[in-house]
Write a protein that holds these residues in place. Structure first.
Motif, mmCIF file in Angstrom:
data_model
loop_
_atom_site.group_PDB
_atom_site.id
_atom_site.type_symbol
_atom_site.label_atom_id
_atom_site.label_comp_id
_atom_site.label_asym_id
_atom_site.label_seq_id
_atom_site.Cartn_x
_atom_site.Cartn_y
_atom_site.Cartn_z
ATOM 1 N N THR A 24 -23.288 29.167 19.679
ATOM 2 C CA THR A 24 -22.674 28.929 18.377
ATOM 3 C C THR A 24 -23.403 29.715 17.296
ATOM 4 N N ILE A 25 -24.727 29.682 17.363
ATOM 5 C CA ILE A 25 -25.497 30.359 16.316
ATOM 6 C C ILE A 25 -25.228 31.850 16.307
ATOM 7 N N LYS A 40 -21.646 31.652 8.383
ATOM 8 C CA LYS A 40 -22.548 30.889 9.241
ATOM 9 C C LYS A 40 -23.390 29.906 8.448
ATOM 10 N N GLU A 48 -23.396 26.529 10.356
ATOM 11 C CA GLU A 48 -24.322 26.372 11.455
ATOM 12 C C GLU A 48 -25.545 25.526 11.155
#
Ligand SMILES: Nc1ncnc2c1ncn2[C@@H]1O[C@H](COP(=O)(O)OP(=O)(O)OP(=O)(O)O)[C@@H](O)[C@H]1O
Ligand SMILES: [Mg+2]
Lengths: 334, 272
Positions: free
Chosen positions: B76-77, B117, B121
């Motif tokens: 995901t990151i 992000k 995130e």
């Protein structure tokens, strides 16, 4: 300032037969076809000049603008703007120009307009004090105040266009490229935008190239225009020049009681005029005749008509620019 | 440098705004990942329960659980959809907005995605890391949290993201030239899933293959950060793998510049 020499752009179009079969065929054996959008165009623009670019749909106007702004690379030929080649060293080149494409915005869709200008200030490295002055000036000529805090996506077309033009001028560019800056605008906004362009051109000697389908833009703004058709240049000169070169068309209008006046008169046979040089449109008891005055002088036309039938009202008009252009677009230029 | 950052902050903002608009997209992306994660768990649980050894190729079952969760987090990151965005912008012509401004094309993308992000995130990374730590502590009985290691993991993730970003940009430019982006993208994801250790830890592969895969850029994506977090690398080995990530980042950075130069010439902006 701007030198364009033998500029040419070809596009490859992949052609596909219709239907599923065609799709499959093109997947394995793609066929492509060459489209010449711009064909050996040359012209020059002096510093501080406003050049109008006209031509029918698909003539290649936008393609020329895209090459001049460094978005497209020419197939051959060259263009030099202010001594720079647009496709080399793009970043330093685009700092000196302003660009507006009427059909699409260059603003951030979701940011309020005010922030957008703040962003452009950073991108173009405009110092704070000149930014303030510039914003005040643009605000005045383009009247941005009403919508400056709204997000771009909520602006109306005319507001967005004004916002886009302001954005293109923020960094005081030396050259301004406008591709249909008045598309879809009402008369008042059109007028404001023309005034703003004129103003900037006068104040800062900004060189402007604009394309348009509205001849009033050209009549009001530029002394010179370039007309292109099917990728080639067909005219380069002043509006007056175009009128004297192609403007021999006159319009004769009269009212009469005579039925079938058009047939009775039989202009085509009498003067042996081809359909290029003559059109006759009867309408009720009036008749409109367009004819080429370099073949049949206006006086001959008048005296023939007056001698042949009884008319109650008669006048002759010179062709307006719209009419000339319409004929050129329809018939091409010889 | 400071000015540079100032230039690109608007793109970060634009990225943050985008997230708000495409939140549903993101939720589905996360959901897909979570399901893949669960599937992995059940497969590995079956493998370990049928086997006789407690540890396979250096992984015990609890470690495998940690591996799966970390893979999910790292994926995901470092996710980047540059390939897709480049393709879309070229197709619909909005690329000209970037072209007529005196900014670097790739950099505007990068900052836009970073903005994207930032807003999503951080919200998931913190709870996930706490979860990983809780799992590790419960399963092993001792607290294993190591702040320095976490920092190394973050560094490695940052590098991995950049490798992924520039790799995807390159892929986007190539796909732009060969045109079949969608199919190529699907294939790319499957191949990378395998080569980067998302499906099976690379240490499960035959030695020779493992060596090759470890060197390839794909291991620099998820595998290296996860290995670092799990303290599988140490000393010189650790720095070697971080150095390798840096190498691949520079490699794809350079390649993206070259490909950009080549493809901008072939660009045919449509519309207008
Ligand atoms: N990307 C492209 N691929 C293939 N053909 C193109 C492409 N862009 C333009 N063309 C073709 O090139 C020609 C010139 O297009 P261009 O957009 O320059 O016309 P235009 O003068 O701006 O017309 P309009 O007044 O309608 O805006 C057209 O025939 C068009 O179909
Ligand atoms: Mg056009």
């Amino acid at each position: 300032m701007i030198h364009v020499e033998n500029l040419r752009k070809e596009f490859k179009k992949t052609v596909k037969d219709p239907g599923l079969k065609g799709s499959l065929k093109s997947l394995f054996k793609p066929k492509s076809e060459k489209v010449v959008a711009v064909d050996n165009i040359s012209f020059k623009v002096a510093e501080g000049e406003i050049l109008g670019f006209i031509g029918p749909n698909g003539a290649g106007k936008s393609t020329v603008i895209k090459m001049l702004t460094g978005i497209l690379t020419p197939t051959s030929g060259s263009c030099t703007i202010n001594g720079k080649n647009p496709t080399q060293n793009r970043k330093s080149y685009v700092k000196e120009i302003g660009v507006v494409f009427g059909q699409r915005t260059q603003l951030w869709w979701d940011l309020p307009l005010r922030e957008t200008y703040g962003v452009l200030k950073e991108i173009y490295e405009v110092p704070e004090d000149s930014y303030k002055k510039r914003m005040a000036f643009l605000n005045e000529v383009l009247e941005l105040d009403d919508f400056i805090s709204s997000p771009v996506r909520t602006l109306s077309l005319g507001q967005r266009m004004r916002a886009d033009i302001a954005a293109s001028l923020l960094h005081s560019p030396k050259v301004l490229f406008l591709d249909e800056p008045t598309i879809g605008l009402d008369v008042v906004v059109k007028d404001n935008i023309r005034k703003a362009i004129e103003h900037i051109n006068e104040q800062e000697k900004t060189t402007v190239i604009l394309t348009t389908h509205d001849l009033a833009d050209i009549e009001q703004l530029s002394k010179r225009m370039v007309m292109i058709d099917k990728g080639t240049k067909v005219f380069d000169g002043s509006i007056a020049g175009l009128k004297s070169k192609y403007g021999q068309i006159r319009e004769l209008y009269f009212e009469t009681d005579v039925k079938n006046a058009a047939e009775v008169l039989g202009y085509a046979e009498h003067f042996s005029l081809s359909s290029d040089d003559l059109s006759v449109e009867p309408e009720g008891n009036s008749v409109k005749v367009r004819f080429n005055s370099s073949i049949v002088p206006v006086s001959d036309m008048l005296s023939y008509t007056l001698n042949k039938i009884n008319v109650s009202d008669i006048n002759v008009k010179g062709a307006d620019i719209e009419e000339i252009i319409r004929r050129l677009y329809e018939q091409g230029v010889d | 440098m400071k000015r540079k950052l100032k230039i690109y902050t608007p793109f970060v903002n634009a990225g943050i705004q985008e997230v708000a608009t495409y939140r549903v997209n993101w939720i589905f992306f996360m959901l897909g990942n979570a399901i893949a994660c669960l599937v992995s768990y059940f497969i590995w649980a079956a493998v370990y329960s049928s086997g006789t050894k407690e540890s396979m190729n250096g992984f015990t079952m609890p470690q495998m659980i940690v591996y799966i969760v970390l893979m999910f987090l790292t994926n995901t990151i470092i996710a980047s959809d540059g390939a897709y965005v480049v393709g879309e912008e070229i197709r619909e012509g909005s690329i000209i907005m970037r072209l007529i401004k005196p900014v670097s094309y790739n950099a505007t993308f990068l900052f836009q995605e970073l903005g994207n992000k930032l807003s999503t995130e951080i919200a998931i990374a913190v709870p996930m890391i706490i979860t990983v730590e809780v799992i590790r502590t419960v399963l092993s009985g001792v607290l294993q949290f190591n702040a320095f290691n976490l920092l190394l993991y973050i560094l490695s993730c940052a590098l991995a993201y950049l490798v992924n970003f520039y790799f995807n940009i390159c892929f986007g430019f190539i796909a732009f030239v060969i045109k079949y982006l969608w199919g190529a993208n699907m294939m790319k994801n499957v191949v990378i899933g395998f080569l980067s250790g998302t499906v099976i830890p690379l240490s499960f592969l035959p030695d020779a293959l493992e060596k090759v895969f470890l060197f390839l850029p794909f291991a620099s994506l998820n595998y290296t950060p996860v290995m670092i977090y799990m303290e599988k690398y140490s000393g010189a080995q650790l720095w070697y793998y971080i150095g390798l990530q840096a190498f691949w980042m520079l490699f794809f950075f350079g390649l993206s510049k070259l490909l950009w130069k080549a493809s901008v010439k072939r660009l045919s902006v449509q519309g207008g």
